[in-house]
Design a protein around this motif. Structure first.
Motif, PDB file in Angstrom:
ATOM      1  N   GLU A  16       0.827  -1.219   0.000  1.00  0.00           N
ATOM      2  CA  GLU A  16       0.000   0.000   0.000  1.00  0.00           C
ATOM      3  C   GLU A  16       0.856   1.262   0.000  1.00  0.00           C
ATOM      4  O   GLU A  16       0.311   2.365  -0.008  1.00  0.00           O
ATOM      5  N   LEU A  17       2.177   1.105   0.013  1.00  0.00           N
ATOM      6  CA  LEU A  17       3.058   2.261   0.225  1.00  0.00           C
ATOM      7  C   LEU A  17       2.794   3.431  -0.713  1.00  0.00           C
ATOM      8  O   LEU A  17       2.947   4.584  -0.328  1.00  0.00           O
ATOM      9  N   ASN A  18       2.413   3.140  -1.954  1.00  0.00           N
ATOM     10  CA  ASN A  18       2.246   4.224  -2.929  1.00  0.00           C
ATOM     11  C   ASN A  18       0.828   4.754  -3.022  1.00  0.00           C
ATOM     12  O   ASN A  18       0.534   5.611  -3.841  1.00  0.00           O
ATOM     13  N   LYS A  19      -0.068   4.228  -2.170  1.00  0.00           N
ATOM     14  CA  LYS A  19      -1.453   4.711  -2.228  1.00  0.00           C
ATOM     15  C   LYS A  19      -1.618   5.943  -1.357  1.00  0.00           C
ATOM     16  O   LYS A  19      -0.979   6.087  -0.318  1.00  0.00           O
ATOM     17  N   MET A  20      -2.526   6.835  -1.799  1.00  0.00           N
ATOM     18  CA  MET A  20      -2.826   8.024  -1.006  1.00  0.00           C
ATOM     19  C   MET A  20      -3.652   7.617   0.227  1.00  0.00           C
ATOM     20  O   MET A  20      -4.532   6.756   0.119  1.00  0.00           O
TER      21      MET A  20
END
Lengths: 263, 236
Positions: B120-124
């Motif tokens: 999920e690191l790149n999700k807002m």
């Protein structure tokens, strides 16, 4: 890195991605560029931009500032649970809001002037005053927005107060001054009018801009008094000082509320 | 150790905390419970420095918390409702908290990994589901190896698997000697996890002791029955 800069860094990312700042930038850019296309002379563009700057910057800054402050409550609460002093956090939050607004303004209005240039070198100082007073107004109304949002926990009430403050400074204040001067037209009012002008940041910016344009002659005797006062180094210094106070006083009141506030 | 001395807090006419005196033992799990509006969250927020008490003092490891913010390096907190800046990515949020803390104890990514948050690191933050946001919230509380953990309703909004994982993590960290404060409405969770219990009713501490001691004292079969009888005997 200094804690305040770190806060500004992450807040800037959050603000820029919210897209409103980009819309604000694009809007100012299109208006300025459009005026260049239609009129073709930089002096006309400068003159038209005065009114846009004086009306638009305050209302957009105050409403965006208030909405952002309410919606970033969670950001604030989260940061408060970290080892950060409240004073530092306040300065960071304020700058993270005032800076992108100022940069969007400088870019939106400044870029078309860089592309097209100014017609005569004399206009350069006018452009400079236009850009500086716009940035000053952005800071003034960010201070007011932050102060208003901290004074009331009710979003709707906060936004209402913000719009009222803008309406008062942009419209009602001048109307009241005009009405007052009409009632007291038998008396010499130039000095009190000078004083009253200093008490409203939008008027201060307007007078600074008008005088730079050499259209003060159109304003008759009062114009001459104003020109003599604001045109001189003392007047310039005093009015810049007053604009600075308009930034600092609400900023400091907001800070003292923020330091004591319960989240 | 956290020591609370004579805390009073009012919101307008509402007197939320009434002369609260309390010592939270180091290395133990202490549950703070009470009905809605009893002052649990206010108590936790004053320890975290989000709210300022009207009178009284709080000491963390014998240092008055009103004198500085350094003590927050020792505390990992998980607020009841996870609210984060919407337009920051999960990875950026972690970087930000990491940037702002001293990190002298290193980083603990155990909960982060068992929750599969790496994907999920790149999700807002604004696009995450409520449960995922709560898992980020939990992982963040443990990440910087704080000596004290303050968890407000840690299992609320979590699915059974995530909920068991955080309970395992709480017990593991307790064995490592961490001081943990939990609030919860789920009394079975508290019975399972905590040794000490603080019961607040209308801003006053009614009971402060061990969970076992209270159940034995009241002669009931479990914590739920015990709390019910405690509330009845206090006219609730």
């Amino acid at each position: 890195m200094n804690t305040m800069l770190k806060i500004i860094k992450y807040e800037l990312r959050d603000v820029i991605r919210s897209k409103w700042i980009l819309i604000y930038f694009a809007f100012l850019f299109l208006i300025t560029e459009g005026m260049f296309q239609f009129s073709g002379s930089s002096s006309k563009v400068l003159l038209s931009m005065i009114n846009i700057v004086l009306i638009l910057i305050p209302i957009i800054t105050i409403s965006y500032g208030i909405i952002y402050m309410y919606s970033s409550r969670e950001f604030t609460e989260m940061l408060l649970a970290q080892p950060i002093k409240r004073k530092t956090l306040y300065a960071g939050l304020y700058s993270g809001l005032a800076l992108p607004l100022s940069i969007a303004y400088l870019g939106g209005v400044g870029l078309p002037f860089i592309f097209h240039g100014v017609d005569e070198s004399g206009q350069f100082s006018v452009l400079l005053i236009l850009l500086l007073s716009g940035v000053a107004l952005s800071f003034v109304f960010t201070s007011l927005a932050v102060l208003i949002s901290l004074s009331s926990d009710d979003k709707v009430k906060g936004l209402g107060i913000g719009i009222f403050v803008w309406l008062f400074m942009a419209v009602v204040y001048d109307g009241a001054l005009l009405f007052g001067s009409y009632l007291l037209s038998e008396y010499p009012l130039e000095k009190p009018m000078l004083g009253m002008t200093m008490l409203n940041p939008i008027d201060l910016a307007r007078v600074l801009l008008m005088l730079k344009f050499d259209i003060s002659a159109l304003m008759g005797y009062t114009g001459a008094v104003f020109k003599k006062f604001f045109g001189g180094p003392f007047g310039m210094l005093l009015s810049s000082g007053m604009l600075l106070l308009w930034i600092l006083i609400p900023y400091l009141i907001g800070k003292s509320i923020f330091v004591k506030k319960d989240f | 150790m956290i020591r609370i001395e004579g805390i009073n807090k009012s919101f307008g006419k509402l007197h939320v905390l009434k002369d609260v005196n309390l010592e939270i033992e180091s290395g133990k799990i202490t549950a703070v419970i009470g009905p809605n509006g009893s002052g649990k969250t206010t108590l936790i927020k004053t320890i975290l420095g989000l709210m300022k008490p009207d009178t009284g003092k709080i000491f963390v490891d014998d240092k008055d918390i009103s004198k500085g913010v350094e003590y927050k390096n020792k505390i990992g907190s998980m607020p009841q409702i996870a609210r984060f800046p919407e337009n920051l990515r999960v990875g950026e949020l972690i970087d930000m908290v990491s940037d702002l803390r001293s990190r002298k104890n290193g980083v603990d990514k155990e909960l982060f990994e068992s929750y599969n948050l790496d994907n999920e690191l790149n999700k807002m933050m604004g696009t995450l589901s409520g449960g995922t946001r709560q898992r980020v919230n939990a992982a963040l509380a443990f990440m910087f190896k704080p000596e004290i953990l303050i968890l407000d309703e840690p299992t609320a909004g979590l699915d059974p698997i995530s909920s068991s994982e955080i309970k395992d993590k709480i017990q593991k960290e307790n064995k490592n000697g961490k001081t943990i404060i939990i609030t919860s409405h789920i009394l079975s969770d508290i019975e399972e996890l905590s040794e000490n219990l603080v019961f607040i009713l209308e801003g006053k501490i009614i009971y402060n002791g061990t969970v076992k001691g209270l159940i034995e004292e009241k002669g009931k079969i479990n914590l739920e029955r015990t709390i019910a009888s405690l509330m009845e005997s206090n006219g609730k």
